[in-house]
Design a protein around this motif. Structure first.
Motif, short mmCIF file in Angstrom:
data_model
loop_
_atom_site.label_atom_id
_atom_site.label_comp_id
_atom_site.label_asym_id
_atom_site.label_seq_id
_atom_site.Cartn_x
_atom_site.Cartn_y
_atom_site.Cartn_z
N THR A 79 40.30 27.68 43.82
CA THR A 79 39.95 26.93 42.63
C THR A 79 40.51 27.66 41.41
OG1 THR A 79 38.13 25.81 41.49
CG2 THR A 79 37.71 28.06 42.21
N GLY A 80 40.47 27.03 40.27
CA GLY A 80 40.90 27.64 39.03
C GLY A 80 39.76 27.60 38.01
N VAL A 81 39.61 28.71 37.29
CA VAL A 81 38.57 28.81 36.27
C VAL A 81 39.23 29.36 35.00
CG1 VAL A 81 36.36 29.86 35.63
CG2 VAL A 81 36.80 29.26 38.02
N TYR A 82 38.91 28.77 33.86
CA TYR A 82 39.40 29.24 32.57
C TYR A 82 38.26 29.92 31.83
CZ TYR A 82 41.68 29.37 28.02
OH TYR A 82 42.24 29.79 26.83
N VAL A 83 38.54 31.12 31.28
CA VAL A 83 37.52 31.90 30.57
C VAL A 83 38.07 32.27 29.19
CG1 VAL A 83 36.13 34.01 30.63
CG2 VAL A 83 36.73 32.85 32.77
N VAL A 84 37.28 32.00 28.16
CA VAL A 84 37.68 32.35 26.80
C VAL A 84 37.38 33.83 26.55
CG1 VAL A 84 37.26 31.91 24.34
CG2 VAL A 84 37.24 30.01 25.99
N VAL A 85 38.38 34.54 26.03
CA VAL A 85 38.22 35.94 25.65
C VAL A 85 38.79 36.12 24.25
CG1 VAL A 85 38.26 36.82 28.02
CG2 VAL A 85 40.39 36.65 26.74
N ASP A 86 38.28 37.11 23.53
CA ASP A 86 38.72 37.35 22.16
C ASP A 86 40.09 38.02 22.09
OD1 ASP A 86 36.45 36.24 20.97
OD2 ASP A 86 35.36 38.13 21.12
N ASP A 87 40.31 39.03 22.94
CA ASP A 87 41.53 39.83 22.88
C ASP A 87 42.24 39.74 24.24
OD1 ASP A 87 43.51 41.81 22.81
OD2 ASP A 87 42.26 43.20 21.67
N VAL A 88 43.16 38.82 24.34
CA VAL A 88 43.85 38.55 25.60
C VAL A 88 44.63 39.76 26.09
CG1 VAL A 88 45.69 37.15 26.66
CG2 VAL A 88 43.97 36.07 25.20
N ASP A 89 45.31 40.45 25.18
CA ASP A 89 46.14 41.58 25.59
C ASP A 89 45.31 42.74 26.14
OD1 ASP A 89 48.95 40.69 24.83
OD2 ASP A 89 47.80 40.25 23.01
N THR A 90 44.20 43.04 25.51
CA THR A 90 43.32 44.10 26.00
C THR A 90 42.71 43.69 27.33
OG1 THR A 90 42.86 44.87 23.76
CG2 THR A 90 41.27 45.48 25.47
N HIS A 91 42.28 42.44 27.44
CA HIS A 91 41.69 41.94 28.68
C HIS A 91 42.72 42.01 29.81
CE1 HIS A 91 39.72 39.19 31.49
NE2 HIS A 91 38.60 39.49 30.83
N HIS A 92 43.94 41.59 29.52
CA HIS A 92 45.03 41.63 30.50
C HIS A 92 45.28 43.07 30.96
CE1 HIS A 92 49.40 42.22 31.28
NE2 HIS A 92 49.19 41.23 32.12
N GLN A 93 45.32 44.00 30.03
CA GLN A 93 45.58 45.40 30.39
C GLN A 93 44.50 45.93 31.31
OE1 GLN A 93 48.53 47.08 29.68
NE2 GLN A 93 47.65 48.32 31.33
N ARG A 94 43.26 45.55 31.06
CA ARG A 94 42.16 45.97 31.93
C ARG A 94 42.39 45.44 33.35
NH1 ARG A 94 35.71 45.44 30.86
NH2 ARG A 94 35.04 45.95 32.97
N ALA A 95 42.77 44.18 33.45
CA ALA A 95 43.03 43.58 34.76
C ALA A 95 44.17 44.31 35.47
CB ALA A 95 43.35 42.10 34.61
#
Length: 137
Positions: A79-95
């Motif tokens: 399935t696909g889920v969309y989640v709103v985050v404030d800082d995409v780049d920081t969130h991406h780096q964590r992932a």
């Protein structure tokens, strides 16, 4: 109506995992979710878990424990889920730092959002971005 007042969302994506404990680890460590509750059966399977991100939540559990929901999802694809985050780049780096499989790096979209896409440990697609449509009653 639920979800319009008091901080209670009215939609909760619900997923089942062959290894729900591994999914919980990835969702909390790599994608920044917070455990709200995790209930396990005597056999160690996750009966029900709730993970929070922002003002939303996702529910999940272990596959193969029986019941109508388990039967209904048997053989279902990812399935696909969309989640709103404030800082995409920081969130991406964590992932990335936690080894998540990134399907699309942070990208500016024509409709004004910045988002990225990742695959979880069992093939579900998670998109994280800044697009948050205004919902009016």
């Amino acid at each position: 109506m639920a979800g319009t007042m008091g901080g209670r969302p009215s939609i909760y994506p619900s997923l089942l995992y062959a290894d729900a404990k591994a999914a919980i680890r990835q969702l909390t460590e790599a994608f920044g979710f917070t455990e709200l509750s995790v209930y396990e059966g005597e056999d160690g399977l996750v009966l029900h878990a709730e993970l929070v991100q922002g003002n939303g939540a996702v529910m999940l559990g272990s596959k193969g424990r029986g019941g109508r929901f388990d039967a209904a999802l048997e053989g279902a694809g990812p399935t696909g889920v969309y989640v709103v985050v404030d800082d995409v780049d920081t969130h991406h780096q964590r992932a990335v730092d936690h080894g998540a499989e990134i399907l699309m790096p942070p990208t500016d979209q024509d409709y004004g959002s910045r988002d990225y896409m990742a695959r979880d440990v069992e093939g579900n697609i998670w998109s994280f971005g800044t697009y948050a449509p205004e919902i009016t009653a």
